[in-house]
Scaffold this motif. Structure first.
Motif, short mmCIF file in Angstrom:
data_model
loop_
_atom_site.label_atom_id
_atom_site.label_comp_id
_atom_site.label_asym_id
_atom_site.label_seq_id
_atom_site.Cartn_x
_atom_site.Cartn_y
_atom_site.Cartn_z
N LEU A 19 0.83 -1.21 0.00
CA LEU A 19 0.00 0.00 0.00
C LEU A 19 0.86 1.25 0.00
O LEU A 19 0.49 2.26 -0.60
N ALA A 20 2.00 1.21 0.64
CA ALA A 20 2.90 2.37 0.69
C ALA A 20 3.42 2.72 -0.70
O ALA A 20 3.73 3.88 -0.97
N GLN A 23 0.19 4.24 -5.97
CA GLN A 23 0.09 5.64 -6.37
C GLN A 23 -1.22 5.98 -7.08
O GLN A 23 -1.42 7.12 -7.47
N LEU A 24 -2.10 5.03 -7.26
CA LEU A 24 -3.39 5.28 -7.89
C LEU A 24 -4.43 5.63 -6.84
O LEU A 24 -4.22 5.40 -5.65
N PRO A 25 -5.57 6.19 -7.24
CA PRO A 25 -6.64 6.47 -6.27
C PRO A 25 -7.02 5.19 -5.52
O PRO A 25 -7.00 4.09 -6.09
N ALA A 26 -7.35 5.34 -4.25
CA ALA A 26 -7.67 4.17 -3.43
C ALA A 26 -8.86 4.48 -2.52
O ALA A 26 -8.90 5.51 -1.87
N LEU A 27 -9.80 3.56 -2.51
CA LEU A 27 -10.96 3.63 -1.63
C LEU A 27 -10.91 2.42 -0.71
O LEU A 27 -10.90 1.28 -1.17
N ALA A 42 -8.06 -1.64 9.15
CA ALA A 42 -8.41 -0.84 7.97
C ALA A 42 -7.81 0.56 8.09
O ALA A 42 -7.30 1.11 7.12
N ARG A 43 -7.87 1.13 9.29
CA ARG A 43 -7.27 2.46 9.50
C ARG A 43 -5.75 2.42 9.27
O ARG A 43 -5.18 3.33 8.68
N ALA A 44 -5.11 1.36 9.72
CA ALA A 44 -3.66 1.22 9.52
C ALA A 44 -3.33 1.07 8.04
O ALA A 44 -2.36 1.66 7.55
N ASN A 45 -4.13 0.30 7.32
CA ASN A 45 -3.91 0.16 5.88
C ASN A 45 -4.13 1.49 5.17
O ASN A 45 -3.35 1.86 4.29
#
Length: 86
Positions: A19-20, A23-27, A42-45
């Motif tokens: 995840l780090a 670079q694309l939009p993420a929901l 989920a918050r950590a991700n």
């Protein structure tokens, strides 16, 4: 009861390094009452995402596999997709 996973085995399931680099939009849509993967995960991700275009929605009443039945899921998805076309 299965044996506990080793730190190496647990690391294989950690999405944060990937995840780090995203670079694309993420929901991130997650059930607020998920008892399999906690909302804190989920918050950590979400926090691990470095993309500038990201959104976290904790769906009230949602568990792990039942988000499709919640209006908040569809509202968040619709709103996020709308931001992609602007």
């Amino acid at each position: 009861v299965p044996p506990a996973l080793s730190p190496e085995e647990t690391a294989a399931f950690d999405a944060r390094p990937k995840l780090a680099a995203w670079q694309l939009p993420a929901l991130v849509l997650h059930g607020a009452q998920d008892d399999i993967m906690s909302p804190d995960e989920a918050r950590a991700n979400y926090a691990a995402l470095t993309t500038k275009h990201k959104q976290l929605t904790l769906v009230p009443g949602g568990g792990h596999n039942d988000l499709f039945g919640e209006a908040a899921y569809w509202e968040a998805l619709r709103a996020f997709v709308a931001t992609l076309s602007t």
